[in-house]
Design a protein around this motif. Structure first.
Motif, PDB file in Angstrom:
ATOM      1  N   GLU A 111      25.601 -12.161  53.269  1.00 62.42           N
ATOM      2  CA  GLU A 111      25.138 -11.261  55.136  1.00 62.42           C
ATOM      3  C   GLU A 111      24.156 -10.430  54.266  1.00 62.42           C
ATOM      4  O   GLU A 111      23.016 -10.474  55.275  1.00 62.42           O
ATOM      5  CB  GLU A 111      26.422 -10.831  55.773  1.00 62.42           C
ATOM      6  CG  GLU A 111      26.303 -10.739  56.915  1.00 62.42           C
ATOM      7  CD  GLU A 111      27.293  -9.355  57.527  1.00 62.42           C
ATOM      8  OE1 GLU A 111      27.696  -9.528  58.622  1.00 62.42           O
ATOM      9  OE2 GLU A 111      27.609  -8.463  56.863  1.00 62.42           O
ATOM     10  N   ARG A 117      23.819  -9.291  60.286  1.00 63.47           N
ATOM     11  CA  ARG A 117      24.978  -8.997  60.368  1.00 63.47           C
ATOM     12  C   ARG A 117      25.569 -10.078  61.673  1.00 63.47           C
ATOM     13  O   ARG A 117      25.223 -10.369  62.567  1.00 63.47           O
ATOM     14  CB  ARG A 117      25.742  -7.931  61.286  1.00 63.47           C
ATOM     15  CG  ARG A 117      26.157  -6.549  60.336  1.00 63.47           C
ATOM     16  CD  ARG A 117      27.061  -5.560  61.130  1.00 63.47           C
ATOM     17  NE  ARG A 117      27.972  -6.287  61.055  1.00 63.47           N
ATOM     18  CZ  ARG A 117      28.842  -5.227  62.401  1.00 63.47           C
ATOM     19  NH1 ARG A 117      28.493  -4.473  62.809  1.00 63.47           N
ATOM     20  NH2 ARG A 117      30.106  -6.089  62.305  1.00 63.47           N
ATOM     21  N   SER A 299      33.134  -4.665  60.726  1.00 66.02           N
ATOM     22  CA  SER A 299      31.986  -5.178  59.890  1.00 66.02           C
ATOM     23  C   SER A 299      32.133  -5.621  58.602  1.00 66.02           C
ATOM     24  O   SER A 299      33.963  -5.509  58.129  1.00 66.02           O
ATOM     25  CB  SER A 299      30.267  -4.613  59.409  1.00 66.02           C
ATOM     26  OG  SER A 299      30.914  -3.098  58.357  1.00 66.02           O
ATOM     27  N   TYR A 335      24.391  -1.530  56.926  1.00 68.49           N
ATOM     28  CA  TYR A 335      26.085  -1.848  56.561  1.00 68.49           C
ATOM     29  C   TYR A 335      25.635   0.631  57.150  1.00 68.49           C
ATOM     30  O   TYR A 335      27.177   0.670  56.920  1.00 68.49           O
ATOM     31  CB  TYR A 335      26.718  -1.611  56.094  1.00 68.49           C
ATOM     32  CG  TYR A 335      27.479  -2.872  55.625  1.00 68.49           C
ATOM     33  CD1 TYR A 335      27.849  -4.197  56.245  1.00 68.49           C
ATOM     34  CD2 TYR A 335      26.563  -3.359  54.277  1.00 68.49           C
ATOM     35  CE1 TYR A 335      27.423  -5.042  56.808  1.00 68.49           C
ATOM     36  CE2 TYR A 335      27.348  -4.984  54.439  1.00 68.49           C
ATOM     37  CZ  TYR A 335      27.462  -5.541  55.230  1.00 68.49           C
ATOM     38  OH  TYR A 335      27.224  -7.143  55.022  1.00 68.49           O
TER      39      TYR A 335
END
Ligand code: NAD
Ligand code: ISE
Length: 339
Positions: A111, A117, A299, A335
């Motif tokens: 990712e 994302r 996530s 993140y």
């Protein structure tokens, strides 16, 4: 835009989510279904006017699929999620993201290489109204800094195939995710101790279990996991702060007073208890996919964190209750971290 969703795994929760995507969520339709049980895939696909495809790879590559839903068995998740990320398609993966921390990190790396994302993990409690209200209270500061959290996760019964490590991997994993989110804090150690076992279990199972977690800010969490409690599906959570406490409400149920008793029903399974949360989870995911935005739910990093923490709990259980430090990599910038 109607989002065309391809579903990998048409078992119990796959069929429940298909019903949700076709009946409770606007802006989506199920366009393709696959299952290693091809007869099941064909039957479920026919019910919703979707195509049945032979494999997950075929489904991900299909031009009829805008976004992918992975509801197959846990050990198969990593392969499907990695394929979807490589294809640049949004993917919703039921928990767990992957069954090993290494596979979770492969997904995180894929990712990151993609640059934004694409993955959302199916920790639906973050979409439950009660947990959301608890989070608002905690964020407002009205009960001061959180100090202690008391939780219980009770299922009426489990099948013989449920093993002692699943108490962490399959069951407590929901509290692990929701607590990290509620407290906006990281879990740094885990300990699992086993009280007297219930006579209502299969002999191989350690049930109940008491799990103790510590966070980076020093909050202590005690979690009772009791998967043969008999009486119902009961989720409790109470956070004690410096100036008050906040408690998760029980789901609304009428109270009946008769013959000198007051009664109200207790939910019997997670499907009913979290039905509204699952609906909200999919409504928000589809809205993000339809607008080309990044998903806002749990996530790939959250999926990794949950797996690393459950691994620590399993090591504690298997070592007879030692305190195990959680060994987590630094959080990447994608993140919200510094790495
Ligand atoms: P299930 O056994 O009822 O269904 C899984 C289906 O996947 C089966 O039909 C099986 O044939 C199929 N399958 C397996 N490997 C496949 C593959 N490689 N490709 C295509 N199909 C494949 O299981 P379930 O109870 O529906 O659970 C599925 C997942 O959902 C699990 O990861 C489980 O942990 C998760 N789950 C989440 C919740 C929650 O509360 N969020 C609740 C239950 C289950
Ligand atoms: C199941 O897999 C779930 O995810 C449920 O939410 C949980 O309550 C149950 O204990 C698990 O087995």
């Amino acid at each position: 835009m109607t989002v065309r969703v391809g579903v990998i795994g048409a078992g119990m929760i796959g069929q429940d989510h298909i019903r949700r995507l076709t009946g409770a969520v606007t802006g989506a339709r199920v366009s393709a279904v696959t299952d290693i049980d091809q007869a099941r895939a064909a039957e479920v696909a026919a019910r919703v006017g979707a195509g049945a495809l032979p494999t997950g790879a075929d489904l991900i590559a299909s031009p009829e699929v805008d976004a992918v839903l992975v509801t197959s068995w846990g050990p198969t998740h990593a392969e499907h999620v990695l394929n979807a990320v490589t294809a640049g398609k949004p993917v919703f993966c039921e928990k767990p993201l992957a069954t090993t921390a290494e596979d979770c990190l492969r997904i995180v790396e894929a990712e990151r290489a993609h640059g934004r994302r694409l993955v959302q993990v199916g920790f639906m409690r973050r979409f439950d109204v009660g947990y959301r209200q608890m989070k608002e209270v905690l964020t407002s500061g009205s009960i001061g800094a959180p100090l202690i959290v008391h939780c219980a996760h009770r299922n009426p019964t489990v099948p013989e195939s449920y093993t002692s490590v699943m108490a962490a991997q399959d069951t407590a994993v929901h509290e692990i995710d929701v607590l990290r989110w509620l407290l906006d804090d990281e879990i740094v150690s885990a300990q699992v101790i086993t009280p007297r076992a219930t006579g209502k279990r299969f002999a191989h199972l350690k049930d109940p279990q008491i799990m103790l977690f510590e966070t980076a800010n020093g909050v202590r969490v005690d979690l009772e996991v009791f998967v043969n409690c008999q009486y119902g599906y009961d989720i409790q959570c109470e956070t004690v702060g410096e100036e008050g406490l906040v408690r998760l409400p029980d789901p609304a149920a009428v109270g009946v007073r008769t013959a000198g008793h007051h009664e109200s029903a207790v939910p019997q399974d997670w499907k009913g208890r979290f039905a509204d949360a699952f609906d909200a989870e999919f409504r928000e995911w589809i809205a993000a996919v339809a607008t080309g935005s990044e998903p806002t739910g749990p996530s790939a990093w959250d999926g990794y964190a949950a797996t690393v923490i459950t691994d620590a709990a399993v090591r504690s259980l298997e070592s007879g209750g030692t305190v195990v430090t959680v060994d987590m990599k630094p959080r990447p910038a994608l993140y919200g971290g510094a790495a």
